[in-house]
Design a protein around this motif. Structure first.
Motif, short mmCIF file in Angstrom:
data_model
loop_
_atom_site.label_atom_id
_atom_site.label_comp_id
_atom_site.label_asym_id
_atom_site.label_seq_id
_atom_site.Cartn_x
_atom_site.Cartn_y
_atom_site.Cartn_z
N ARG A 151 0.16 -11.02 -4.14
CA ARG A 151 -0.47 -9.89 -3.45
C ARG A 151 -0.44 -8.63 -4.30
N ALA A 152 0.69 -8.39 -5.00
CA ALA A 152 0.77 -7.22 -5.86
C ALA A 152 -0.25 -7.32 -7.00
N LEU A 153 -0.43 -8.55 -7.54
CA LEU A 153 -1.40 -8.74 -8.62
C LEU A 153 -2.81 -8.41 -8.13
N CYS A 162 -10.48 -9.96 -3.85
CA CYS A 162 -10.06 -10.25 -2.49
C CYS A 162 -9.90 -11.76 -2.34
N LEU A 163 -9.26 -12.17 -1.24
CA LEU A 163 -9.02 -13.58 -0.95
C LEU A 163 -9.48 -13.88 0.48
N ASP A 172 -7.69 -12.22 3.75
CA ASP A 172 -6.22 -12.26 3.70
C ASP A 172 -5.66 -11.11 2.89
N VAL A 173 -6.28 -10.76 1.78
CA VAL A 173 -5.84 -9.64 0.94
C VAL A 173 -7.06 -9.11 0.20
N THR A 432 -3.83 11.25 -2.95
CA THR A 432 -4.02 9.84 -3.33
C THR A 432 -2.68 9.31 -3.82
N LEU A 433 -2.16 8.26 -3.15
CA LEU A 433 -0.85 7.71 -3.46
C LEU A 433 -1.01 6.36 -4.16
N SER A 434 -0.12 6.10 -5.14
CA SER A 434 -0.07 4.78 -5.75
C SER A 434 0.46 3.78 -4.72
N PRO A 435 0.24 2.46 -4.94
CA PRO A 435 0.73 1.48 -3.96
C PRO A 435 2.22 1.61 -3.67
N ARG A 436 3.03 1.84 -4.72
CA ARG A 436 4.47 1.97 -4.49
C ARG A 436 4.77 3.23 -3.66
N MET A 437 4.07 4.33 -3.99
CA MET A 437 4.29 5.59 -3.26
C MET A 437 3.84 5.43 -1.80
#
Length: 956
Positions: A151-153, A162-163, A172-173, A432-437
């Motif tokens: 998912r992170a990839l 997407c999947l 799904d993602v 705008t936030l990064s995924p980790r943020m």
């Protein structure tokens, strides 16, 4: 019955009684039983192997639980206690980790069984089976980690990805690029594609996806037309995309991965070119684009302008010759077939950024080209030839590749440093936030600044806003830097973030946006707090002479020397170095023996640290008796004959003596590598900002930074391992010699029974001292665990908590004839285990400190008080409008209120051990529990008039 005497039943009888030993062995199951009457654990060899033991069929329960992993022990003990209570039904089923006696090996085990009760409700047997489930647990963890990496990839992929799962094509993602192509938001995740993007119904995409799902064959298209609603407007877009089927272990298609690139601009440009008229011959020759005309199946070169000849690296003599004769290097390429296809069908062919190897002016050359093959028609409309229009894009492709490589290296550095990034647009006030943020804040990737501010803890909001305001007033890069706490609104998790930001200005001097990075420093800050607490505990332990037992001194000295934290003791007003452990030597880099600095004033031994302000901090600690800490202090040490600047996190804690003198304990950790790594990351970010102007920037610095970050991470891992070993020594190894003292003492007492020898009296004194030491260590471990912040969000009934505490104290209540008055108590948010410890300690004290010949009377009652009515000494760390006040009132011996500040400190006792047993830690644990729950505790009393302990807990 002692630990060396077997109970009435044996493991042999146990397996005979069950009569299924062969079946249990085949299933890998072990048999166990706990005898409630003797508190003995009876288990077979398979159960013993789960904790690394051999031929130890009988074991005291207190010793057996030492092999449970510390992170799981509280949960398992509570489950055992619950299963042995009749209202539980006796069911027990727990999966947890064990730390084996065979070298500390960690195993995952499952123990399940049943408690059996007498008609009176008393448990008389607790037995069951056990199994090693390490392989199953590890396999489950690997599957979860693999899915998380996938998912992170997808989410961080540089192209829209997407999947789709199942025939219904459930999303799904999908990463933000793909969601943006659809013109939707993340709420489409989990919906079928036809529902999430209804405008696709009637277009070919759903049918193609269904065919891919049926046939299992991948599908690829270029420049495919799609009608999509973006920003509320239906528009036409063009995409290059690939549908790739994914198969399960049985080989069946269960999902389709979609990767797409928006080529709308290229397609529109090509269409405009197709709609334009063919250039005339003069325009052909003077065209700035490379052009050539080919005729016949050999694609003979009829014409080629100067730009095309230069691009080929050929002379004008190639005109009139077949293509492969003029450019033989193209024989292994598909260009001749492509040209013939256009000649035969009239279909236009276009390729962007194709890599082609040529022989230009006699030298090999590799370039990237964008070209078009267009059919030429005569006046009758018949195709007579093909025109090639070509542009070399080698420099653009190489520049983009370098940018992509640099971006990938920077992203790798950010990922390795576990940084989050954000950007605030001044005009729109959106972030705008990064995924980790976004994960840390529990917010969407694009959100309002106000939503981000609401997640920040209230006490940190004003400094955070002031920092950003100052950032907008100055044109300095990195104008804001600081720590602030956030509470994730989705899961309630609290983090401490260290943020650095800068403002980007336009040429007119107006702020455009604020860019920044954040790092999760929760563990570091908690480690600093834990270090302060360890220093405080260590100082109090040294001050209490009753704890000095010869058998434990060597162990304590060993712990001091091997501690992962650098520790030194400074004595007197000139701060002479009295002690320094190996970790402190490593910071100072002194030879073994410490002859160079022992008994020397610290500022004479290390003149380079004088004048940094440390003298004033040490003086403040000695004058106020309050510990002081600092982070990343730059200090110059002479290492290998060369001055070297290092960065230190330190704590100065006072040790007060009876004569009024105050010494100082110094605890330090060198964080030079972390500081250097962080600064290099900041420098890398600045270099990235200039990448648009300097496309040829080198990636060597990023590679070096990756290596340094890996080394810093390895150091942090080793530091965590040392801390775990330190906790293991404190929780296990200190108890081991005491158990040996007690066991050998029992053997000696049996030998001296019936004699008048003074040795029996000495043995009893030794046993009593060892028992006090064992209880002290257990209490210290309880205090350490209570000091750790736990999840306090579960609903807990204080009526049930007090009921369980009274059940535990039932024998004491019967012996003293105590009278109890328990009023209805509220339900609060908290941790049941810690709250149970709190009320058991308070009720135990109320019963223990009763007046002679006076029946103990204990009252527990509750009420609501507003925040304005809180007593002055009560300063809760969680502010709310109202608080639950719970009073525990007794008619015991009481105390003088001038000692109120002392009774909640570790090891503080108002009575001798001969009067009342105890270690002086119980009320310190009570205070820690209340603080962990955001409240406060105080007491009121008079000697001989009983005492009232008042607890204040926030109303949720």
């Amino acid at each position: 019955m002692t630990g060396n005497q077997p109970p009435s039943d044996s493991s042999k009888h146990l397996t005979e009684r069950l009569d299924i030993d062969f079946a249990l062995e085949a299933a890998g199951l072990g048999v166990w039983e706990i005898d409630p009457a003797t508190n003995q654990v009876i288990w077979d060899a398979r159960c013993q192997a789960l904790v690394g033991l051999e031929r130890d069929d009988y074991l005291p329960f207190e010793e057996a639980i030492q092999y449970i992993h510390p992170a799981d022990s509280e949960r398992v003990l509570m489950a055992i206690q619950w299963a042995m209570m009749v209202e539980s039904g006796g069911r027990f089923d727990q999966t947890y980790r064990t730390i084996g006696a065979d070298g500390g090996r960690v195993r995952w085990v499952r123990f399940w069984g049943q408690g059996y009760f007498k008609p009176t409700g008393e448990v008389y047997r607790f037995a069951g089976v056990a199994q090693d489930v390490t392989v199953q647990v590890q396999a489950s963890q690997q599957v979860e980690e693999s899915e998380a990496r996938f998912r992170a990839l997808v989410e961080e992929a540089p192209v829209a990805t997407c999947l789709f799962v199942g025939r219904e094509l459930r999303i799904d993602v999908a990463n933000s690029l793909m969601i943006g192509f659809w013109g939707k938001d993340p709420s489409v995740i989990g919906q079928p594609l036809a529902v999430a993007v209804p405008e696709l119904v009637g277009q070919p995409f759903l049918s193609v996806l269904d065919d891919v799902f049926t046939t299992g064959e991948p599908y690829e298209a270029r420049g495919a037309r799609a009608e999509l609603v973006v920003n509320g407007v239906l528009g036409t877009y063009y995409f290059d995309f690939t549908y790739k089927p994914l198969r399960n272990a049985q080989g069946d298609v269960f999902a389709i991965m979609d990767m797409a690139v928006d080529v709308t601009e290229q397609v529109l440009a090509r269409q405009q070119l197709e709609e334009s008229e063919l250039f005339s011959r003069s325009l052909f020759d003077k065209s700035p684009a490379a052009k050539s005309v080919h005729v016949g199946q050999e694609m003979r070169i009829r014409a080629a302008n100067a730009q095309m000849l230069t691009l080929w690296g050929k002379e004008a003599s190639v005109v009139g010759r077949p293509l492969l004769e003029a450019l033989p290097e193209l024989r292994t390429t598909p260009h001749l077939e492509r040209l013939r296809h256009v000649l035969n069908t009239g279909d236009r062919f276009y390729e962007a950024e194709e890599k082609i190897e040529l022989i230009r002016f006699g030298e090999p050359y590799t370039g990237y080209y964008e070209y078009t093959y267009e059919a030429l028609h005569d006046a009758a409309g018949d195709i007579y030839g093909v025109m090639c229009v070509c542009t070399e894009v080698t420099h653009q492709v190489q520049a983009r590749q370098k940018v992509e490589e640099s971006e990938a290296a920077l992203q790798s550095a950010i990922d390795l440093a576990e940084l989050g990034t954000f950007s605030v647009e001044i005009a729109t006030n959106r972030t705008t936030l990064s995924p980790r943020m976004a994960h840390w804040f529990g917010l969407p990737a694009v959100t309002e600044v106000a939503a981000m501010l609401a997640v920040i803890e209230e006490s940190d909001q004003e400094p955070f806003q002031m920092g950003f305001t100052n950032d907008l007033r100055t044109e300095a890069v990195g104008a804001y830097e600081g720590d602030y706490a956030i509470i994730n609104p989705l899961n309630g998790r609290k983090r401490i973030l260290h943020t650095t930001s800068r403002t980007v200005w336009n040429p007119e001097g107006q702020p455009l946006r604020i860019d920044g990075t954040a790092q999760d420093v929760t563990a570091q800050r908690e480690l600093q707090l834990a270090l302060k607490e360890q220093v405080k505990q260590r100082t109090q332990q040294l001050a209490d002479a009753n704890l000095v037992l010869e058998i434990s001194q060597q162990r304590l000295v060993s712990i001091f020397e091997q501690a992962p934290v650098a520790i030194a003791l400074l004595e007197g007003p000139d701060y002479r170095i009295k002690l320094a452990n190996a970790s402190m030597q490593a910071i100072w880099q002194l030879p073994e023996g410490q002859e160079l600095v022992l008994n020397q004033p610290v500022f004479e031994a290390f003149p380079n640290i004088a004048g940094l302000g440390l003298e004033a901090l040490l003086a403040q600690v000695r004058q106020t008796g309050v510990a002081i800490s600092g982070n990343e202090l730059p200090v110059v040490f002479l290492r290998n004959g060369t001055p070297e600047t290092v960065y230190i996190n330190f704590v100065y804690a006072p040790i007060s003596h009876a004569d009024g003198n105050v010494d100082v304990v110094v605890a330090a950790t060198e964080v030079t590598e972390q500081v250097v790594a962080r600064r290099k990351v900041e420098e890398s970010e600045e270099r990235y900002r200039r990448l648009s102007e300097q496309l040829a920037v080198s990636n060597n610095e990023y590679a070096a930074l990756n290596e340094e970050l890996e080394e810093a991470n390895e150091l942090l891992v080793r530091s965590n391992e040392n801390l775990q070993k330190f906790a293991y020594i404190a929780s296990h190894d200190l108890q081991e010699p005491l158990r040996k003292i007690q066991q050998f003492g029992n053997l000696l007492k049996m030998r001296y029974v019936g004699t008048d020898n003074d040795g029996l009296d000495y043995l009893e004194r030794m046993q009593a001292a060892a028992g006090r030491m064992s209880q002290l260590i257990k209490d210290l471990l309880d205090f350490s665990r209570i000091s750790t912040q736990r999840d306090t969000s579960a609903a807990v009934s204080l009526d049930e908590i007090v009921s369980r505490a009274l059940s535990t104290l039932e024998l004491t209540i019967q012996e003293t004839g105590a009278q109890l008055h328990i009023a209805p108590l509220p339900v609060i948010s908290g941790d049941a285990l810690q709250l149970g410890q709190l009320f058991q300690n308070l009720l135990s004290n109320a019963l223990k400190f009763h007046r002679p010949n006076v029946v103990p009377l204990v009252t527990v009652r509750a009420s609501l008080v507003p925040v304005a009515a809180l007593p002055a000494p009560v300063k809760p760390n969680r502010l709310t409008a109202n608080y639950h006040r719970i009073d525990v009132i007794d008619n015991g011996i009481g105390f003088d209120e001038k000692y109120l500040d002392r009774i909640f400190q570790v090891f503080q006792r108002l009575h001798s051990k001969s009067e009342f047993a105890g270690t002086g830690i119980g009320l310190a644990i009570c205070e820690k529990v209340v603080v962990n729950h955001g409240g406060g505790i105080t007491a009121s009393s008079e000697p001989g008039q009983g005492a009232t302990f008042s607890i204040y807990l926030p109303v949720q």
